[in-house]
Design an enzyme around this catalytic site. Structure first.
Site, short mmCIF file in Angstrom:
data_model
loop_
_atom_site.label_atom_id
_atom_site.label_comp_id
_atom_site.label_asym_id
_atom_site.label_seq_id
_atom_site.Cartn_x
_atom_site.Cartn_y
_atom_site.Cartn_z
CG HIS A 29 -2.13 -1.02 1.34
ND1 HIS A 29 -3.35 -0.57 1.16
CD2 HIS A 29 -1.54 -2.22 1.32
CE1 HIS A 29 -3.78 -2.43 1.59
NE2 HIS A 29 -2.99 -3.22 2.25
CG ASP A 135 -5.09 2.58 1.41
OD1 ASP A 135 -4.25 2.79 2.26
OD2 ASP A 135 -4.02 0.85 0.73
CB THR A 157 -3.39 0.14 -3.07
OG1 THR A 157 -3.67 -1.28 -1.87
CG2 THR A 157 -2.67 0.78 -2.91
CG HIS A 387 2.19 -13.19 -3.15
ND1 HIS A 387 3.61 -12.46 -3.59
CD2 HIS A 387 1.55 -11.88 -2.57
CE1 HIS A 387 3.43 -11.07 -3.68
NE2 HIS A 387 2.44 -10.45 -3.01
CB ALA A 410 -6.52 -10.35 0.19
CD GLN A 412 -1.88 -12.82 -2.23
OE1 GLN A 412 -1.84 -14.29 -2.30
NE2 GLN A 412 -1.92 -10.99 -1.11
#
Length: 515
Positions: A29, A135, A157, A387, A410, A412
């Site tokens: 971030h 954010d 982001t 990742h 998350a 990914q």
């Protein structure tokens, strides 16, 4: 005080903006926000105040030295308390400990008063903030007197696909797909359920391709509830939404999002725009860990496209077994490799002497952190084991490097899905890591027919990313100009008492307070 001025869409003169950046205090971030802040300052004359948590400020000083926070005329840094005590080795701290997570959550909850102090300092210096870029949900929700009337702009982001995946969680719940009916649905194929009704998403999108927060059996899951609350905030609170992507990469998703969100400005790919940075801001850095520059010298001794670069980001924690399987899979592939293992990620001695260092002997290089953008641009790198964090995916796309995708959490999973089947630049590694599979996939990507096709697609996306980032004429530059003229206009606020730490090199000492 800067007197730079620009022109609005109708030709009227517009005073220089003053953007206060306050990113969530995690590596990805902070790095993306600093890229954007520097661009706004260098190319659009915007005044910038960039706010770190106090712990991150200390880490940057330890890893990069004072030059990383020196600032420049019109560009300064601030630091606010985060409740985390100093440590003798913060790079090795367990950021996943209950104590650290509790302190981070408390920091987020208390962020608005800290930010208000920064805004007061800006007003006292004679350059009141025109907008806040963040954010952090509590910041975006703050309005009126809480932020002195300064409008909040969201800089999210993740990519558009990851954000949209989060936003669709509510519909997944309404249709009865989430929460899961039991833990067995994590293993019995239920996650392969096709979700063909989601606007903007591929027709063969599976439940497993959505954000990891949907993998819960708890109807009142705290993380899922928090995600949906944050998504509600994005729909209503910010005056604009900035995304680090470019339209051609995520056109369908962006088309689905635009009708229900504030105005969206796609200003990516930031990795390519950031490459245009000039002195003095080129010395600024958001790296929270010390980078091992020796890896670049090591790459310089390798043939073109001969090395696999492996990095699982700044947050993912691998088990000893996973780390061992990855390391030995890379070693047995027959290709050289550069493997990043963070100090807080795993310990080599925990692998019984058979961990990354042993696997790398004679063929690999193990670093605790590295300058990733430079590594991916290096001609020796032929593939990227990642990742699938958005920054990493986008840097891989911009560099034209095929991806071996092992999503952790998350957004990914969604990024992995798009990289592998929509953009066709990646191949997925099974969640249950096996060194034999890793070795086979590495060989396939580095030298197989599928790898050649992926490399061709990656090269095409690299060209499209470069076109978006073309200086002045690319879509990212056009959108940055629109963002400045339509959103970051001068705004006058009220003056309050301040209590923040500010860079001693870039502001009038009469407005400083150093604790």
């Amino acid at each position: 005080m800067s007197t730079a001025r620009g022109h609005g869409d109708e030709g009227e003169e517009v005073a220089a903006a003053h953007a206060v950046f306050f990113p969530f205090p995690a590596q990805g971030h902070v790095a993306a926000a600093l890229h954007l802040a520097r661009l706004l300052h260098v190319h659009h004359g915007a005044r910038v105040t960039f706010v770190h948590s106090e712990r991150n400020r200390r880490r940057i000083l330890r890893s990069r030295g004072p030059a990383a926070l020196a600032g420049a005329p019109g560009f300064r840094f601030a630091a606010v308390p985060d409740g985390l005590p100093p440590s003798s080795d913060e790079d090795a701290e367990d950021d996943h400990s209950p104590e650290h997570i509790a302190a981070l959550l408390a920091f987020i909850d208390a962020s608005v008063p800290h930010l208000r102090a920064v805004l007061d300092s800006a007003a006292a210096s004679g350059a009141p903030a025109t907008c806040v870029v963040s954010d952090i949900a509590s910041v975006l929700r703050a309005s009126g007197q809480e932020l002195m009337g300064v409008p909040a702009v969201a800089f999210w982001t993740t990519g558009a696909c990851g954000l949209w995946s989060n936003m669709l969680c509510q519909q997944l719940i309404e249709k009865g797909l989430v929460p899961l009916k039991g833990n067995e649905q994590l293993r019995n194929g239920y996650l392969d359920t096709v979700v063909d009704w989601a606007p903007g998403m591929p027709r063969d999108m599976r439940l497993r391709d959505f954000v990891s927060f949907v993998r819960t059996t708890d109807a009142d899951d705290g993380m899922l509830r928090a995600v949906m609350g944050i998504m509600d905030t994005l729909r209503t609170a910010p005056s604009a939404l900035i995304l680090n992507t470019f339209d051609e990469l995520e056109a369908q998703v962006l088309a689905a999002m635009r009708p229900i969100l504030p105005p969206i400005y796609t200003v990516g790919p930031l990795p390519l725009l950031a490459a245009e940075q000039q002195a003095p801001l080129a010395t600024l850095s958001a790296s929270l860990s010390k980078e091992d520059g020796g890896c670049l010298a090591w790459l310089g001794r390798k043939p073109p496209r001969s090395v696999v670069y492996a990095n699982f980001g700044s947050i993912a924690v691998l088990t000893t077994h996973q780390l061992r399987e990855f390391a030995w899979g890379l070693a047995r592939s027959g290709h050289d490799f550069l493997l990043v293992v963070r100090n807080d990620q795993a310990k080599d001695d925990a692998c019984g002497g058979g961990g990354p260092a042993a696997a790398a002997e004679g063929r690999g290089y193990v670093a605790s952190w590295c300058p990733q953008a430079e590594v991916l641009r290096h001609e020796a790198v032929g593939a990227f084991l990642t990742h699938c964090g958005w920054n990493s995916v986008l840097e891989g796309v911009c560099s034209g490097v095929p991806l071996l995708c092992w999503p952790f959490a998350a957004d990914q999973q969604t990024n992995c899905r798009f990289a592998c089947t929509e953009w066709r630049v990646g191949v997925e590694v099974a969640a249950d890591v096996d060194s034999t599979e890793v070795a086979e996939l590495v060989r396939e990507v580095m030298a197989g027919e599928r790898g050649r096709e992926m490399r061709q697609r990656a090269a095409e996306w690299k060209e499209k990313a470069a076109a978006a980032a073309a200086l002045r004429g690319g879509s990212a530059w056009v959108n940055l100009h629109r963002l400045v003229n339509q959103v970051f206009r001068r705004h006058r606020g009220m003056t309050l008492d301040t209590g923040v730490i500010l860079s001693t090199t870039t502001m009038d000492k009469s407005t400083q307070r150093l604790d």
